[in-house]
Design a protein around this motif. Structure first.
Motif, PDB file in Angstrom:
ATOM      1  N   SER A   1      15.172   7.422   2.122  1.00  0.00           N
ATOM      2  CA  SER A   1      16.133   7.985   1.169  1.00  0.00           C
ATOM      3  C   SER A   1      15.486   9.178   0.496  1.00  0.00           C
ATOM      4  CB  SER A   1      16.545   6.948   0.120  1.00  0.00           C
ATOM      5  OG  SER A   1      15.501   6.705  -0.810  1.00  0.00           O
ATOM      6  N   GLN A   2      16.266   9.838  -0.353  1.00  0.00           N
ATOM      7  CA  GLN A   2      15.663  10.785  -1.276  1.00  0.00           C
ATOM      8  C   GLN A   2      14.946   9.982  -2.359  1.00  0.00           C
ATOM      9  OE1 GLN A   2      18.239  14.102  -2.595  1.00  0.00           O
ATOM     10  NE2 GLN A   2      19.698  13.443  -1.012  1.00  0.00           N
ATOM     11  N   VAL A   3      14.071  10.639  -3.103  1.00  0.00           N
ATOM     12  CA  VAL A   3      13.319   9.944  -4.143  1.00  0.00           C
ATOM     13  C   VAL A   3      14.255   9.370  -5.206  1.00  0.00           C
ATOM     14  CG1 VAL A   3      11.637  10.276  -6.012  1.00  0.00           C
ATOM     15  CG2 VAL A   3      11.186  11.204  -3.738  1.00  0.00           C
ATOM     16  N   ASN A   4      15.382  10.033  -5.455  1.00  0.00           N
ATOM     17  CA  ASN A   4      16.316   9.530  -6.470  1.00  0.00           C
ATOM     18  C   ASN A   4      17.225   8.430  -5.935  1.00  0.00           C
ATOM     19  OD1 ASN A   4      18.181  10.873  -4.870  1.00  0.00           O
ATOM     20  ND2 ASN A   4      18.654  12.451  -6.382  1.00  0.00           N
ATOM     21  N   GLY A   5      17.033   8.051  -4.680  1.00  0.00           N
ATOM     22  CA  GLY A   5      17.828   6.979  -4.093  1.00  0.00           C
ATOM     23  C   GLY A   5      19.028   7.437  -3.304  1.00  0.00           C
ATOM     24  N   ASN A   6      19.370   8.708  -3.391  1.00  0.00           N
ATOM     25  CA  ASN A   6      20.494   9.226  -2.621  1.00  0.00           C
ATOM     26  C   ASN A   6      20.171   9.198  -1.126  1.00  0.00           C
ATOM     27  OD1 ASN A   6      21.987   9.719  -4.920  1.00  0.00           O
ATOM     28  ND2 ASN A   6      21.465  11.889  -5.025  1.00  0.00           N
TER      29      ASN A   6
ATOM     30  N   GLU B   1       3.372   0.454   3.080  1.00  0.00           N
ATOM     31  CA  GLU B   1       4.774   0.107   2.848  1.00  0.00           C
ATOM     32  C   GLU B   1       5.588   1.181   2.145  1.00  0.00           C
ATOM     33  OE1 GLU B   1       2.611  -2.623   4.277  1.00  0.00           O
ATOM     34  OE2 GLU B   1       2.084  -2.206   2.171  1.00  0.00           O
ATOM     35  N   ILE B   2       4.929   2.154   1.515  1.00  0.00           N
ATOM     36  CA  ILE B   2       5.632   3.154   0.710  1.00  0.00           C
ATOM     37  C   ILE B   2       5.056   4.531   0.993  1.00  0.00           C
ATOM     38  CG2 ILE B   2       6.216   3.936  -1.627  1.00  0.00           C
ATOM     39  CD1 ILE B   2       5.649   1.038  -2.572  1.00  0.00           C
ATOM     40  N   GLY B   3       5.934   5.515   1.213  1.00  0.00           N
ATOM     41  CA  GLY B   3       5.529   6.913   1.333  1.00  0.00           C
ATOM     42  C   GLY B   3       6.443   7.767   0.482  1.00  0.00           C
ATOM     43  N   ILE B   4       5.866   8.723  -0.244  1.00  0.00           N
ATOM     44  CA  ILE B   4       6.672   9.523  -1.166  1.00  0.00           C
ATOM     45  C   ILE B   4       6.182  10.963  -1.194  1.00  0.00           C
ATOM     46  CG2 ILE B   4       5.232   8.780  -3.123  1.00  0.00           C
ATOM     47  CD1 ILE B   4       7.744   9.039  -4.885  1.00  0.00           C
ATOM     48  N   ASP B   5       7.121  11.903  -1.159  1.00  0.00           N
ATOM     49  CA  ASP B   5       6.768  13.319  -1.291  1.00  0.00           C
ATOM     50  C   ASP B   5       7.976  14.083  -1.823  1.00  0.00           C
ATOM     51  OD1 ASP B   5       5.104  15.497  -1.248  1.00  0.00           O
ATOM     52  OD2 ASP B   5       4.725  15.442   0.896  1.00  0.00           O
ATOM     53  N   PHE B   6       7.685  15.224  -2.467  1.00  0.00           N
ATOM     54  CA  PHE B   6       8.703  15.997  -3.181  1.00  0.00           C
ATOM     55  C   PHE B   6       8.669  17.473  -2.766  1.00  0.00           C
ATOM     56  CE2 PHE B   6       6.791  12.744  -5.843  1.00  0.00           C
ATOM     57  CZ  PHE B   6       7.842  12.098  -6.455  1.00  0.00           C
ATOM     58  N   ASN B   7       9.732  18.191  -3.115  1.00  0.00           N
ATOM     59  CA  ASN B   7       9.791  19.657  -2.999  1.00  0.00           C
ATOM     60  C   ASN B   7       9.387  20.163  -1.627  1.00  0.00           C
ATOM     61  OD1 ASN B   7      10.571  19.658  -5.675  1.00  0.00           O
ATOM     62  ND2 ASN B   7       8.518  20.141  -6.449  1.00  0.00           N
TER      63      ASN B   7
ATOM     64  N   GLN C   1       0.862  -1.178   0.000  1.00  0.00           N
ATOM     65  CA  GLN C   1       0.000   0.000   0.000  1.00  0.00           C
ATOM     66  C   GLN C   1       0.895   1.225   0.000  1.00  0.00           C
ATOM     67  OE1 GLN C   1      -4.089   0.764   1.554  1.00  0.00           O
ATOM     68  NE2 GLN C   1      -2.951   1.197   3.422  1.00  0.00           N
ATOM     69  N   ALA C   2       0.614   2.171  -0.914  1.00  0.00           N
ATOM     70  CA  ALA C   2       1.458   3.356  -1.071  1.00  0.00           C
ATOM     71  C   ALA C   2       0.695   4.611  -0.671  1.00  0.00           C
ATOM     72  CB  ALA C   2       1.938   3.474  -2.517  1.00  0.00           C
ATOM     73  N   PHE C   3       1.405   5.524  -0.020  1.00  0.00           N
ATOM     74  CA  PHE C   3       0.843   6.809   0.394  1.00  0.00           C
ATOM     75  C   PHE C   3       1.556   7.943  -0.345  1.00  0.00           C
ATOM     76  CE2 PHE C   3       0.650   4.326   4.539  1.00  0.00           C
ATOM     77  CZ  PHE C   3      -0.644   3.870   4.314  1.00  0.00           C
ATOM     78  N   TYR C   4       0.805   8.947  -0.740  1.00  0.00           N
ATOM     79  CA  TYR C   4       1.371  10.083  -1.474  1.00  0.00           C
ATOM     80  C   TYR C   4       0.563  11.331  -1.135  1.00  0.00           C
ATOM     81  CZ  TYR C   4      -2.648   9.248  -4.495  1.00  0.00           C
ATOM     82  OH  TYR C   4      -3.919   9.071  -4.953  1.00  0.00           O
ATOM     83  N   GLY C   5       0.962  12.483  -1.710  1.00  0.00           N
ATOM     84  CA  GLY C   5       0.263  13.735  -1.469  1.00  0.00           C
ATOM     85  C   GLY C   5      -0.730  14.053  -2.573  1.00  0.00           C
TER      86      GLY C   5
ATOM     87  N   SER D   1      13.225  15.994  -0.787  1.00  0.00           N
ATOM     88  CA  SER D   1      12.335  14.881  -1.127  1.00  0.00           C
ATOM     89  C   SER D   1      12.515  13.762  -0.119  1.00  0.00           C
ATOM     90  CB  SER D   1      12.600  14.359  -2.545  1.00  0.00           C
ATOM     91  OG  SER D   1      13.774  13.569  -2.599  1.00  0.00           O
ATOM     92  N   ILE D   2      11.499  12.905  -0.032  1.00  0.00           N
ATOM     93  CA  ILE D   2      11.552  11.816   0.931  1.00  0.00           C
ATOM     94  C   ILE D   2      10.835  10.594   0.374  1.00  0.00           C
ATOM     95  CG2 ILE D   2       9.554  12.817   2.129  1.00  0.00           C
ATOM     96  CD1 ILE D   2      10.588  11.494   4.704  1.00  0.00           C
ATOM     97  N   LEU D   3      11.505   9.478   0.457  1.00  0.00           N
ATOM     98  CA  LEU D   3      10.937   8.187   0.109  1.00  0.00           C
ATOM     99  C   LEU D   3      11.116   7.282   1.317  1.00  0.00           C
ATOM    100  CD1 LEU D   3       9.799   6.078  -1.878  1.00  0.00           C
ATOM    101  CD2 LEU D   3      12.165   5.628  -2.591  1.00  0.00           C
ATOM    102  N   SER D   4      10.001   6.862   1.900  1.00  0.00           N
ATOM    103  CA  SER D   4      10.055   5.962   3.043  1.00  0.00           C
ATOM    104  C   SER D   4       9.459   4.619   2.655  1.00  0.00           C
ATOM    105  CB  SER D   4       9.298   6.551   4.237  1.00  0.00           C
ATOM    106  OG  SER D   4       7.922   6.723   3.939  1.00  0.00           O
ATOM    107  N   SER D   5       9.952   3.571   3.275  1.00  0.00           N
ATOM    108  CA  SER D   5       9.411   2.236   2.993  1.00  0.00           C
ATOM    109  C   SER D   5       9.669   1.331   4.184  1.00  0.00           C
ATOM    110  CB  SER D   5      10.043   1.643   1.739  1.00  0.00           C
ATOM    111  OG  SER D   5      11.321   1.106   2.016  1.00  0.00           O
ATOM    112  N   ASN D   6       9.087   0.139   4.119  1.00  0.00           N
ATOM    113  CA  ASN D   6       9.358  -0.843   5.171  1.00  0.00           C
ATOM    114  C   ASN D   6      10.709  -1.519   4.987  1.00  0.00           C
ATOM    115  OD1 ASN D   6       8.828  -2.546   3.015  1.00  0.00           O
ATOM    116  ND2 ASN D   6       7.331  -3.811   4.103  1.00  0.00           N
ATOM    117  N   GLY D   7      11.413  -1.165   3.909  1.00  0.00           N
ATOM    118  CA  GLY D   7      12.775  -1.647   3.701  1.00  0.00           C
ATOM    119  C   GLY D   7      12.894  -2.970   2.984  1.00  0.00           C
TER     120      GLY D   7
END
Length: 269
Positions: free
Chosen positions: A236-241, A209-215, A163-167, A249-255
């Motif tokens: 991580s950042q959305v680009n994986g850094n 399991e997934i959260g994503i947001d930008f800017n 399940q993914a969460f976003y804005g 930016s932020i990308l969160s997950s259960n890993g």
């Protein structure tokens, strides 16, 4: 048990002492938020970046600044008032109300976000929603908690079952490249556009399991990475850094499949 830290002025606090200070600040912030929430005469202004600010935002940040005013060498990096230098080695990062637009509309998805950054690392963080009486907190290597109960990320092990969460997808708050986001969401089992801090606290809770947001600004995400990682997740950042609150930016997950998420997000960029 929480230790009282209001009268401690030694900047060499332990991580737990800093956390307890943040909890004291959150208690005061919650009282203000409850007073102003759904108040018919709430004063609302528009900032230069076209985002709204209410009298509740400014009063909460003022009270927090007053609460920590006597702590030496502690810079304050807040959303609504003058900020310390970004290179300040010890600072309190403050978002008085994350979800101000929700607050204005009477939607109770709002929270005060607080974090202590020491030598470029977040060592303590709190997210507090005084309206719903929901609070998340974490200190480095001490675990993550929701309403004082330990939390952990889910054990779902594939994107297809996630399940993914976003804005927002459209409008002023839509951020990032829509095709990239839709490409990821199309691979998941369920999707919910809840926005703001809740995206990532819910990952920490194991609700998705997934959260994503930008800017984003530093105060938008300062405590969130620590909460997720202390709950056993990956950030991580959305680009994986590597995650950096100043990179936006932020990308969160259960890993369980974080690298796969990064690949999907960057394969169509």
């Amino acid at each position: 048990m929480l230790m009282k830290t209001k009268n401690i002025t030694n900047p060499q606090k332990t991580d737990l002492e800093w956390l307890n200070l943040l909890i004291e600040c959150a208690n005061e912030a919650d009282n203000v938020a409850r007073f102003y929430f759904q108040k018919k005469s709430l004063s609302v202004k528009e900032k230069t970046d076209k985002t709204p600010v209410t009298e509740a935002d400014t009063e909460i940040e003022k009270i927090i600044r007053k609460h920590v005013a006597n702590i030496p060498n502690l810079g304050i990096y807040g959303e609504e008032f003058e900020k310390c230098d970004i290179k300040t080695p010890l600072k309190l990062i403050v978002d008085p109300i994350d979800g101000t637009s929700n607050f204005i509309r009477g939607i109770p998805i709002v929270g005060t976000l607080l974090a202590i950054e020491k030598d470029n690392h977040i060592i303590a963080g709190v997210v507090s929603n005084g309206i719903q009486k929901e609070r998340w907190h974490a200190a480095k290597n001490q675990g993550a908690f929701f309403n004082n109960n330990p939390i952990s990320v889910s054990k779902i092990d594939s994107i297809s079952e996630s399940q993914a969460f976003y804005g927002s997808l459209y409008g002023q708050e839509a951020r990032g490249k829509l095709p990239i986001l839709l490409n990821l969401l199309s691979q998941t089992k369920r999707q919910r556009g809840i926005g703001d801090f809740l995206i990532h606290t819910w990952v920490a809770n194991g609700y998705g399991e997934i959260g994503i947001d930008f800017n984003l600004q530093p105060w938008d995400i300062a405590p969130l990475g620590l909460l997720v990682t202390e709950a056993g997740g990956t950030i991580s950042q959305v680009n994986g850094n590597p995650f950096n609150i100043y990179e936006g930016s932020i990308l969160s997950s259960n890993g369980r499949f974080h690298d796969d998420i990064v690949t999907l997000l960057n394969s169509t960029s």
